[in-house]
Design a protein around this motif. Structure first.
Motif, PDB file in Angstrom:
ATOM      1  N   GLN A  31       0.823  -1.205   0.000  1.00  0.00           N
ATOM      2  CA  GLN A  31       0.000   0.000   0.000  1.00  0.00           C
ATOM      3  C   GLN A  31       0.861   1.260   0.000  1.00  0.00           C
ATOM      4  O   GLN A  31       0.595   2.199  -0.731  1.00  0.00           O
ATOM      5  CB  GLN A  31      -0.940   0.003   1.210  1.00  0.00           C
ATOM      6  CG  GLN A  31      -1.930   1.146   1.206  1.00  0.00           C
ATOM      7  CD  GLN A  31      -2.938   1.052   0.087  1.00  0.00           C
ATOM      8  OE1 GLN A  31      -3.268  -0.031  -0.394  1.00  0.00           O
ATOM      9  NE2 GLN A  31      -3.440   2.189  -0.355  1.00  0.00           N
ATOM     10  N   LEU A  32       1.892   1.270   0.807  1.00  0.00           N
ATOM     11  CA  LEU A  32       2.797   2.414   0.876  1.00  0.00           C
ATOM     12  C   LEU A  32       3.449   2.656  -0.486  1.00  0.00           C
ATOM     13  O   LEU A  32       3.520   3.797  -0.956  1.00  0.00           O
ATOM     14  CB  LEU A  32       3.858   2.160   1.942  1.00  0.00           C
ATOM     15  CG  LEU A  32       4.828   3.281   2.258  1.00  0.00           C
ATOM     16  CD1 LEU A  32       4.105   4.451   2.910  1.00  0.00           C
ATOM     17  CD2 LEU A  32       5.920   2.769   3.171  1.00  0.00           C
ATOM     18  N   THR A  33       3.897   1.606  -1.130  1.00  0.00           N
ATOM     19  CA  THR A  33       4.516   1.726  -2.452  1.00  0.00           C
ATOM     20  C   THR A  33       3.522   2.285  -3.461  1.00  0.00           C
ATOM     21  O   THR A  33       3.849   3.194  -4.237  1.00  0.00           O
ATOM     22  CB  THR A  33       5.067   0.365  -2.916  1.00  0.00           C
ATOM     23  OG1 THR A  33       6.043  -0.076  -1.973  1.00  0.00           O
ATOM     24  CG2 THR A  33       5.695   0.460  -4.294  1.00  0.00           C
ATOM     25  N   ARG A  34       2.289   1.771  -3.459  1.00  0.00           N
ATOM     26  CA  ARG A  34       1.248   2.282  -4.375  1.00  0.00           C
ATOM     27  C   ARG A  34       0.986   3.762  -4.140  1.00  0.00           C
ATOM     28  O   ARG A  34       0.871   4.537  -5.079  1.00  0.00           O
ATOM     29  CB  ARG A  34      -0.060   1.507  -4.186  1.00  0.00           C
ATOM     30  CG  ARG A  34      -0.218   0.331  -5.086  1.00  0.00           C
ATOM     31  CD  ARG A  34      -1.657  -0.177  -5.107  1.00  0.00           C
ATOM     32  NE  ARG A  34      -2.142  -0.602  -3.808  1.00  0.00           N
ATOM     33  CZ  ARG A  34      -2.001  -1.828  -3.302  1.00  0.00           C
ATOM     34  NH1 ARG A  34      -1.387  -2.754  -3.990  1.00  0.00           N
ATOM     35  NH2 ARG A  34      -2.476  -2.127  -2.118  1.00  0.00           N
ATOM     36  N   GLU A  35       0.864   4.137  -2.879  1.00  0.00           N
ATOM     37  CA  GLU A  35       0.512   5.515  -2.537  1.00  0.00           C
ATOM     38  C   GLU A  35       1.617   6.517  -2.851  1.00  0.00           C
ATOM     39  O   GLU A  35       1.334   7.644  -3.231  1.00  0.00           O
ATOM     40  CB  GLU A  35       0.178   5.618  -1.042  1.00  0.00           C
ATOM     41  CG  GLU A  35      -1.077   4.908  -0.645  1.00  0.00           C
ATOM     42  CD  GLU A  35      -2.328   5.652  -1.045  1.00  0.00           C
ATOM     43  OE1 GLU A  35      -2.307   6.897  -1.088  1.00  0.00           O
ATOM     44  OE2 GLU A  35      -3.325   4.973  -1.319  1.00  0.00           O
ATOM     45  N   LEU A  36       2.868   6.141  -2.650  1.00  0.00           N
ATOM     46  CA  LEU A  36       3.963   7.105  -2.759  1.00  0.00           C
ATOM     47  C   LEU A  36       4.713   7.069  -4.090  1.00  0.00           C
ATOM     48  O   LEU A  36       5.506   7.966  -4.364  1.00  0.00           O
ATOM     49  CB  LEU A  36       4.950   6.913  -1.603  1.00  0.00           C
ATOM     50  CG  LEU A  36       4.383   7.249  -0.220  1.00  0.00           C
ATOM     51  CD1 LEU A  36       5.419   6.971   0.860  1.00  0.00           C
ATOM     52  CD2 LEU A  36       3.910   8.691  -0.164  1.00  0.00           C
ATOM     53  N   THR A  37       4.467   6.044  -4.915  1.00  0.00           N
ATOM     54  CA  THR A  37       5.111   6.006  -6.227  1.00  0.00           C
ATOM     55  C   THR A  37       4.692   7.246  -7.020  1.00  0.00           C
ATOM     56  O   THR A  37       3.515   7.550  -7.129  1.00  0.00           O
ATOM     57  CB  THR A  37       4.727   4.717  -6.986  1.00  0.00           C
ATOM     58  OG1 THR A  37       5.261   3.608  -6.270  1.00  0.00           O
ATOM     59  CG2 THR A  37       5.273   4.716  -8.410  1.00  0.00           C
ATOM     60  N   GLY A  38       5.681   7.958  -7.516  1.00  0.00           N
ATOM     61  CA  GLY A  38       5.423   9.184  -8.265  1.00  0.00           C
ATOM     62  C   GLY A  38       5.434  10.433  -7.395  1.00  0.00           C
ATOM     63  O   GLY A  38       5.576  11.539  -7.901  1.00  0.00           O
ATOM     64  N   SER A  39       5.280  10.275  -6.092  1.00  0.00           N
ATOM     65  CA  SER A  39       5.302  11.423  -5.180  1.00  0.00           C
ATOM     66  C   SER A  39       6.686  11.686  -4.617  1.00  0.00           C
ATOM     67  O   SER A  39       7.000  12.806  -4.227  1.00  0.00           O
ATOM     68  CB  SER A  39       4.333  11.206  -4.009  1.00  0.00           C
ATOM     69  OG  SER A  39       3.010  11.134  -4.452  1.00  0.00           O
ATOM     70  N   ILE A  40       7.498  10.621  -4.527  1.00  0.00           N
ATOM     71  CA  ILE A  40       8.875  10.769  -4.040  1.00  0.00           C
ATOM     72  C   ILE A  40       9.796   9.968  -4.966  1.00  0.00           C
ATOM     73  O   ILE A  40       9.342   9.095  -5.702  1.00  0.00           O
ATOM     74  CB  ILE A  40       9.027  10.310  -2.571  1.00  0.00           C
ATOM     75  CG1 ILE A  40       8.776   8.812  -2.408  1.00  0.00           C
ATOM     76  CG2 ILE A  40       8.112  11.110  -1.659  1.00  0.00           C
ATOM     77  CD1 ILE A  40       9.044   8.291  -1.001  1.00  0.00           C
ATOM     78  N   ALA A  41      11.069  10.258  -4.901  1.00  0.00           N
ATOM     79  CA  ALA A  41      12.047   9.567  -5.741  1.00  0.00           C
ATOM     80  C   ALA A  41      12.034   8.070  -5.450  1.00  0.00           C
ATOM     81  O   ALA A  41      11.871   7.649  -4.304  1.00  0.00           O
ATOM     82  CB  ALA A  41      13.443  10.134  -5.493  1.00  0.00           C
ATOM     83  N   ALA A  42      12.231   7.270  -6.492  1.00  0.00           N
ATOM     84  CA  ALA A  42      12.201   5.809  -6.346  1.00  0.00           C
ATOM     85  C   ALA A  42      13.249   5.319  -5.352  1.00  0.00           C
ATOM     86  O   ALA A  42      12.982   4.406  -4.564  1.00  0.00           O
ATOM     87  CB  ALA A  42      12.392   5.146  -7.706  1.00  0.00           C
ATOM     88  N   SER A  43      14.432   5.911  -5.358  1.00  0.00           N
ATOM     89  CA  SER A  43      15.476   5.478  -4.424  1.00  0.00           C
ATOM     90  C   SER A  43      15.083   5.767  -2.979  1.00  0.00           C
ATOM     91  O   SER A  43      15.342   4.960  -2.085  1.00  0.00           O
ATOM     92  CB  SER A  43      16.807   6.142  -4.763  1.00  0.00           C
ATOM     93  OG  SER A  43      16.677   7.557  -4.693  1.00  0.00           O
ATOM     94  N   LEU A  44      14.446   6.908  -2.746  1.00  0.00           N
ATOM     95  CA  LEU A  44      13.986   7.230  -1.398  1.00  0.00           C
ATOM     96  C   LEU A  44      12.827   6.320  -1.006  1.00  0.00           C
ATOM     97  O   LEU A  44      12.741   5.879   0.147  1.00  0.00           O
ATOM     98  CB  LEU A  44      13.561   8.696  -1.297  1.00  0.00           C
ATOM     99  CG  LEU A  44      13.062   9.139   0.078  1.00  0.00           C
ATOM    100  CD1 LEU A  44      14.137   8.948   1.142  1.00  0.00           C
ATOM    101  CD2 LEU A  44      12.614  10.589   0.034  1.00  0.00           C
ATOM    102  N   LEU A  45      11.961   5.997  -1.947  1.00  0.00           N
ATOM    103  CA  LEU A  45      10.848   5.104  -1.657  1.00  0.00           C
ATOM    104  C   LEU A  45      11.355   3.756  -1.162  1.00  0.00           C
ATOM    105  O   LEU A  45      10.800   3.181  -0.228  1.00  0.00           O
ATOM    106  CB  LEU A  45       9.961   4.927  -2.895  1.00  0.00           C
ATOM    107  CG  LEU A  45       8.742   4.019  -2.735  1.00  0.00           C
ATOM    108  CD1 LEU A  45       7.845   4.487  -1.596  1.00  0.00           C
ATOM    109  CD2 LEU A  45       7.966   3.950  -4.040  1.00  0.00           C
ATOM    110  N   CYS A  46      12.434   3.256  -1.743  1.00  0.00           N
ATOM    111  CA  CYS A  46      13.025   1.995  -1.270  1.00  0.00           C
ATOM    112  C   CYS A  46      13.453   2.112   0.185  1.00  0.00           C
ATOM    113  O   CYS A  46      13.198   1.203   0.990  1.00  0.00           O
ATOM    114  CB  CYS A  46      14.215   1.606  -2.135  1.00  0.00           C
ATOM    115  SG  CYS A  46      13.771   1.072  -3.784  1.00  0.00           S
TER     116      CYS A  46
END
Length: 143
Positions: A31-46
């Protein structure tokens, strides 16, 4: 999984409850990945997903669940007074006999590295206790 979303000007927040077991960690990561993809950098999302998984796993291993057998995960994107963008993640559980603390872990230790990982990946982290439970939070700078 129960979810609540709010948006208020420069603040976007989300809260969800997941089961107090390993399947809850997996659901929260997705859910977190779905919600934040595109809102923050992919490297930070990891990094964010890694920290959230660690905090949820610690809550399952060391703390009681909230009423209903759940753990609450919330996150919010906001701007600071200096106009910097920040992401805060927060995991709330029913508490434990002792609060979270970093432990030394040697090269052969099989556990004890979790909060060290959180400290290394997040800008800062901490704990809060209130009537709803015990929370561990971490903040990330969004450049």
């Amino acid at each position: 999984m129960t979810a609540v979303q709010q948006e208020n000007g420069s603040v976007r927040s989300r809260s969800l409850e997941v089961p107090h077991h390993a399947q809850g960690v997996r659901a929260a990561r997705r859910q977190l990945t779905r919600e934040l993809t595109g809102s923050i950098a992919a490297s930070l999302l990891c990094d964010v997903v890694t920290v959230v998984a660690e905090l949820l796993s610690n809550a399952i291993r060391h703390a009681r669940p909230l009423p209903g057998g759940v753990i609450r995960l919330s996150w919010r994107l906001r701007r600071t007074a200096g106009d910097a963008r920040v992401l805060e993640v927060r995991v709330t559980d029913g508490g434990a006999a002792t609060g979270p603390r970093m432990r030394p872990a040697g090269p052969r230790s099989i556990d004890g590295r979790g909060l060290g990982i959180v400290a290394a990946m997040a800008r800062c982290w901490g704990t809060d206790r209130d009537a709803s439970g015990h929370s561990v939070w971490a903040e990330f700078s969004l450049a």
